[in-house]
Design a protein around this motif. Structure first.
Motif, PDB file in Angstrom:
ATOM      1  N   THR A  83     -52.729 136.607  -3.144  1.00  0.00           N
ATOM      2  CA  THR A  83     -54.004 137.260  -3.417  1.00  0.00           C
ATOM      3  C   THR A  83     -55.095 136.195  -3.468  1.00  0.00           C
ATOM      4  OG1 THR A  83     -53.765 137.025  -5.809  1.00  0.00           O
ATOM      5  CG2 THR A  83     -52.796 138.990  -4.800  1.00  0.00           C
ATOM      6  N   ASN A  84     -56.339 136.639  -3.454  1.00  0.00           N
ATOM      7  CA  ASN A  84     -57.445 135.692  -3.540  1.00  0.00           C
ATOM      8  C   ASN A  84     -57.377 134.893  -4.832  1.00  0.00           C
ATOM      9  OD1 ASN A  84     -58.500 136.409  -1.075  1.00  0.00           O
ATOM     10  ND2 ASN A  84     -59.841 138.006  -1.919  1.00  0.00           N
ATOM     11  N   SER A  85     -56.936 135.563  -5.903  1.00  0.00           N
ATOM     12  CA  SER A  85     -56.858 134.905  -7.205  1.00  0.00           C
ATOM     13  C   SER A  85     -55.793 133.812  -7.201  1.00  0.00           C
ATOM     14  CB  SER A  85     -56.557 135.929  -8.304  1.00  0.00           C
ATOM     15  OG  SER A  85     -56.384 135.290  -9.540  1.00  0.00           O
ATOM     16  N   SER A  86     -54.596 134.137  -6.661  1.00  0.00           N
ATOM     17  CA  SER A  86     -53.522 133.149  -6.650  1.00  0.00           C
ATOM     18  C   SER A  86     -53.850 132.001  -5.699  1.00  0.00           C
ATOM     19  CB  SER A  86     -52.194 133.802  -6.257  1.00  0.00           C
ATOM     20  OG  SER A  86     -52.261 134.354  -4.956  1.00  0.00           O
ATOM     21  N   LYS A  87     -54.561 132.283  -4.610  1.00  0.00           N
ATOM     22  CA  LYS A  87     -54.992 131.217  -3.713  1.00  0.00           C
ATOM     23  C   LYS A  87     -55.925 130.259  -4.440  1.00  0.00           C
ATOM     24  CE  LYS A  87     -54.757 133.586   0.765  1.00  0.00           C
ATOM     25  NZ  LYS A  87     -55.554 134.087   1.913  1.00  0.00           N
ATOM     26  N   SER A  88     -56.829 130.832  -5.220  1.00  0.00           N
ATOM     27  CA  SER A  88     -57.792 130.014  -5.966  1.00  0.00           C
ATOM     28  C   SER A  88     -57.081 129.136  -6.982  1.00  0.00           C
ATOM     29  CB  SER A  88     -58.808 130.917  -6.674  1.00  0.00           C
ATOM     30  OG  SER A  88     -59.700 130.151  -7.457  1.00  0.00           O
ATOM     31  N   ASN A  89     -56.104 129.714  -7.691  1.00  0.00           N
ATOM     32  CA  ASN A  89     -55.345 128.941  -8.673  1.00  0.00           C
ATOM     33  C   ASN A  89     -54.551 127.826  -8.006  1.00  0.00           C
ATOM     34  OD1 ASN A  89     -56.290 130.619 -10.664  1.00  0.00           O
ATOM     35  ND2 ASN A  89     -54.472 131.924 -10.689  1.00  0.00           N
ATOM     36  N   ARG A  90     -53.971 128.147  -6.849  1.00  0.00           N
ATOM     37  CA  ARG A  90     -53.183 127.159  -6.117  1.00  0.00           C
ATOM     38  C   ARG A  90     -54.061 125.993  -5.675  1.00  0.00           C
ATOM     39  NH1 ARG A  90     -51.651 127.565  -0.501  1.00  0.00           N
ATOM     40  NH2 ARG A  90     -49.923 126.165   0.013  1.00  0.00           N
ATOM     41  N   MET A  91     -55.235 126.302  -5.146  1.00  0.00           N
ATOM     42  CA  MET A  91     -56.135 125.247  -4.696  1.00  0.00           C
ATOM     43  C   MET A  91     -56.645 124.423  -5.874  1.00  0.00           C
ATOM     44  SD  MET A  91     -55.959 125.366  -1.521  1.00  0.00           S
ATOM     45  CE  MET A  91     -57.165 124.072  -1.231  1.00  0.00           C
ATOM     46  N   MET A  92     -56.860 125.063  -7.015  1.00  0.00           N
ATOM     47  CA  MET A  92     -57.317 124.339  -8.201  1.00  0.00           C
ATOM     48  C   MET A  92     -56.250 123.347  -8.652  1.00  0.00           C
ATOM     49  SD  MET A  92     -59.415 123.537 -10.599  1.00  0.00           S
ATOM     50  CE  MET A  92     -60.744 124.745 -10.671  1.00  0.00           C
TER      51      MET A  92
END
Length: 477
Positions: free
Chosen positions: A80-89
């Motif tokens: 999801t967009n949220s998990s992608k954001s967390n992964r990139m962080m």
């Protein structure tokens, strides 16, 4: 020998047996590849006896019900967009830690820096998730120094540290073992670092810098965190003493050479004037009197030693070496303890260029000074040096302002002499703990771990207080 393909769907028997990709499993893969991506025919024998079929590179043997690895699957990752954001962080924080932040955890110590950069992350990947979270929390805090208003970094710093404290405390509750001793020590060190460094983000008018009466609030969480490190080390020294990770970090500090006699002239000797009268008036118990005296003498001895070699990181040793009794004297706001602490913050002015100490000396010295009556003829004169240092402009402090020439004395700077300093001191403390454990009535094995837990609990309470304060502040706006 060529073997016939049984053409069993979704994956033929021979391909399953030899662990290779089968065209029957994903019949559309080859057709959808561009000419440049289409696998070239090979001279090796195919498992499927079909002249039009090309084999893909071998893959590890897997069960027929096991899906192909991601690099075999043309389907997009189910993120999801949220998990992608967390992964990139997390990738961003880990990269920043290993390239930049690790260099700031050790001052002028290449050996220690390499351990923080390479060895510690590798240890975190072996199952010590609380250590990994601590690395990410510290990295996020460092990035915040460049972008103080970045809400994502603020949330990341707080979230990862909250996770660290929770899991770290739980591990301590289960007991320190040979397997987790190194990871717990390193996590305790990062918690202490986070506790210290986060102070720079506190606004001057913030309630975090004031107590219930509205007066300046001492950074006691700093001392609680470092007391936690000492408790972990003392209770697990029989394992850590042979650690290729912990010992180099300990020995990377400037050689600790203290004059505890109090007989020789020293720069901060005036802070001990009248100590016997104070002890006689305020400490009735003989044991407490002795602990108070030793606490003051040791703290002043560390100040005198660090004053001679300010740019080596020596002032930072103060937090880790003062006694638990001295911390209690700070909590009681004894004037002598406060004056000693003001001088300590004055010493930190020499490290004002370090990102997590920038501007800290001035704010903390002036905060402590605000607790004294300006007409106090006993203590006000003893505060003049830290005030003068804290208010000085510029990175270089002239000898006439600092109070003495910075020394290059090899007895103070010799790294080889440290094994007779920190390590010997830890050996002694560890032996004392062992002796206490062997005294009747026996103290449970968990008693030493509880000392560290108390420090973690104090740190967690301070963390929760800060978070509550920030939430209330945001709500009011």
């Amino acid at each position: 020998m060529r073997s016939q393909c049984d053409e069993v769907h979704p994956r033929c028997g021979n391909c399953t047996k030899h662990g290779v990709a089968c065209d029957f499993e994903h019949p559309g893969i080859v057709d959808t590849l561009s000419p440049a991506e289409t696998p070239r025919p090979t001279t090796s024998t195919s498992n499927c006896d079909s002249p039009s079929t090309n084999t893909l590179p071998p893959t590890p043997s897997v069960e027929s019900t096991t899906p192909l690895p991601i690099y075999r699957n043309p389907e997009p990752l189910p993120l999801t967009n949220s998990s992608k954001s967390n992964r990139m962080m997390e990738l961003k924080l880990l990269h920043h830690y290993t390239t930049i932040t690790c260099q700031t955890l050790a001052i002028s110590s290449p050996v220690s820096e390499k351990i923080w950069r390479d060895t510690v992350p590798n240890l975190a990947f072996t199952g010590a998730e609380f250590l990994a979270d601590a690395l990410l929390a510290v990295s996020a805090l460092h990035l915040r120094s460049h972008s103080p208003q970045d809400q994502e970094l603020i949330r990341a710093s707080h979230s990862y540290m909250a996770s660290t404290l929770s899991e770290y405390s739980a591990r301590l509750g289960k007991g320190i073992t040979e397997e987790n001793a190194e990871a717990l020590f390193l996590t305790a060190a990062l918690i202490a670092f986070q506790s210290t460094a986060s102070r720079i983000f506190t606004r001057e008018d913030s309630s975090d810098l004031k107590d219930r009466s509205g007066r300046y609030s001492l950074p006691l969480s700093w001392f609680h965190s470092f007391q936690g490190i000492k408790a972990v080390v003392a209770s697990s020294w029989h394992w850590l003493r042979n650690s290729g990770i912990v010992i180099p970090i300990i020995e990377s500090q400037p050689a600790l050479n203290l004059d505890l006699s109090g007989q020789n002239a020293n720069f901060f000797g005036h802070l001990l004037t009248g100590v016997e009268e104070e002890i006689a008036n305020l400490d009735e118990d003989p044991i407490t009197q002795s602990l108070t005296r030793q606490g003051y003498q040791h703290a002043v001895a560390v100040l005198d030693w660090a004053h001679k070699i300010p740019h080596t990181g020596a002032p930072l040793v103060f937090l880790a070496t003062v006694s638990r009794r001295f911390v209690e004297l700070l909590e009681a706001r004894r004037p002598r303890a406060l004056a000693i602490l003001a001088s300590y913050f004055g010493l930190l002015k020499s490290l004002d260029s370090v990102w997590w100490l920038k501007g800290l000396a001035r704010r903390e010295v002036m905060g402590i000074v605000s607790l004294f009556d300006p007409d106090d003829k006993e203590w006000w004169p003893r505060l003049q040096w830290p005030v003068r240092i804290a208010m000085h402009e510029g990175d270089f402090i002239p000898p006439e302002i600092w109070g003495a020439e910075h020394t290059n004395d090899t007895a103070l700077l010799d790294q080889g002499g440290q094994s007779g300093g920190y390590v010997s001191h830890i050996e002694l403390v560890s032996q004392m703990f062992t002796a206490v454990q062997n005294m009747p009535p026996a103290i449970p094995d968990e008693a030493l771990d509880a000392l560290a837990q108390q420090s973690v609990l104090a740190q967690a309470q301070e963390f929760n207080r800060q978070m509550t304060s920030r939430n209330d502040s945001h709500a009011s706006h």
